[in-house]
Design a protein around this motif. Sequence first.
Motif, mmCIF file in Angstrom:
data_model
loop_
_atom_site.group_PDB
_atom_site.id
_atom_site.type_symbol
_atom_site.label_atom_id
_atom_site.label_comp_id
_atom_site.label_asym_id
_atom_site.label_seq_id
_atom_site.Cartn_x
_atom_site.Cartn_y
_atom_site.Cartn_z
ATOM 1 N N LYS A 1 0.845 -1.191 0.000
ATOM 2 C CA LYS A 1 0.000 0.000 0.000
ATOM 3 C C LYS A 1 0.880 1.241 0.000
ATOM 4 O O LYS A 1 1.661 1.464 0.929
ATOM 5 C CB LYS A 1 -0.916 0.019 1.225
ATOM 6 C CG LYS A 1 -1.931 -1.119 1.243
ATOM 7 C CD LYS A 1 -2.894 -1.021 0.064
ATOM 8 C CE LYS A 1 -3.955 -2.113 0.121
ATOM 9 N NZ LYS A 1 -4.841 -2.088 -1.063
ATOM 10 N N CYS B 1 2.363 4.911 0.512
ATOM 11 C CA CYS B 1 2.227 5.842 1.635
ATOM 12 C C CYS B 1 2.473 7.274 1.189
ATOM 13 O O CYS B 1 3.126 7.527 0.171
ATOM 14 C CB CYS B 1 3.218 5.483 2.744
ATOM 15 S SG CYS B 1 2.840 3.953 3.584
ATOM 16 N N THR C 1 0.413 11.478 7.004
ATOM 17 C CA THR C 1 -0.945 11.047 6.655
ATOM 18 C C THR C 1 -1.351 9.827 7.477
ATOM 19 O O THR C 1 -0.542 8.916 7.698
ATOM 20 C CB THR C 1 -1.039 10.698 5.156
ATOM 21 O OG1 THR C 1 -0.739 11.866 4.386
ATOM 22 C CG2 THR C 1 -2.428 10.195 4.781
ATOM 23 N N HIS D 1 -3.138 6.608 7.154
ATOM 24 C CA HIS D 1 -3.619 5.704 6.108
ATOM 25 C C HIS D 1 -4.544 4.669 6.753
ATOM 26 O O HIS D 1 -4.134 3.953 7.660
ATOM 27 C CB HIS D 1 -2.449 4.983 5.445
ATOM 28 C CG HIS D 1 -1.402 5.911 4.890
ATOM 29 N ND1 HIS D 1 -0.437 6.499 5.688
ATOM 30 C CD2 HIS D 1 -1.168 6.342 3.626
ATOM 31 C CE1 HIS D 1 0.344 7.241 4.937
ATOM 32 N NE2 HIS D 1 -0.075 7.173 3.684
#
Length: 357
Positions: A309, A311, A315, A317
């Motif tokens: 995933k 990044c 943030t 996630h």
Amino acid sequence: MEQIPTTDIDPVFAHTTNLASCNLNSKVLACSNDYFASADNLLTPTLAVSRPGVFIHTGAWYDGWETRRHNSEPYDWVVIKLGVAAASIHGVEVDTAYFKGNYGEKAELQATYAQEGSGITDAQIADPSFAGWKTLLPASPCGPSQRHGWKFPIEVSQDPYTHVRLLMYPDGGFARLRLYGHAIPPSAPTLQAASAPIEELSSALNGGLALAASDEHFTPSSNILLPGRGKDMGDGWETARSRGAGHVDWAVIKLGLPGSVAKVVVDTKDFRGNFPRAVRVHGLVSGTADDGLPSADDPHWVEIVKGDKPCQADTEHVFEAGDLAAGGTDTQVFSHVKLTLVPDGGVKRFRIFGRRG
């Protein structure tokens, strides 16, 4: 009671949590005196620092708890409420870093358990007349500017505690108090499995524990299990820069609450030029893991989050629903999880949400 050599404190307590930390919401309820330096400093999670030549209105600046001279009582004291629901305490460390001509000569640790609903209040426990203390560490000698560690016998470490009282004989200064043990999560409500609430299975407040990491060059992997989003990059996990092709960094986490997975959060707050390019999340189904420390390449790791995933900087996630691997993350019970950074970098928090198994 076993005294631990300074050089052995970290390895002896490697697979425990420091429960006496403000990052775990522990707090000072009261103290006899902290004229020169605040008792709150005992709970600072980082190492003590020295600022030679720096003076404040009371005198020299110290990073620790320091009381007045000439105490008329046998000892000074501080009462601390642990930030977890309850805890087992396996050992204690009293660090006198940078206290040389003004260190406390002896330390004693007492503890008590105030069960929720017992009617015993924090104010009662903080009162000097409170009589419910149990001595875990009898008055023991301390030396100047060094770490002092003691490991408790099993009959002590099995009991739950919610508050501790540190006694310093007769007065002086201690830099840090560290209580090594495990958080005991609150009891689960009596509900059908399908109606069980979603909880943070990985949180240090619920007993989550960082067992191992490939690299902790800048900051420890245990930080990713702390509550809240923290204050800066220093309370996350950051690895060294890698140079080799195909490199990844990883951390293995034992869930405080084994359970099924409904949501995964990887937070890169404060990591802006050094966040990972991508992350992977795997888990071990209960019963498949090594009883001790499962290896990062254990063949039983299965995907919890599908694939790598990407990044972004600074943030939170969130991976749920379609991001999670099909075939059982919401029904299988996981005991461990592994966060992999591709190829390296830093994350602030790693949270696994789900239902207790």
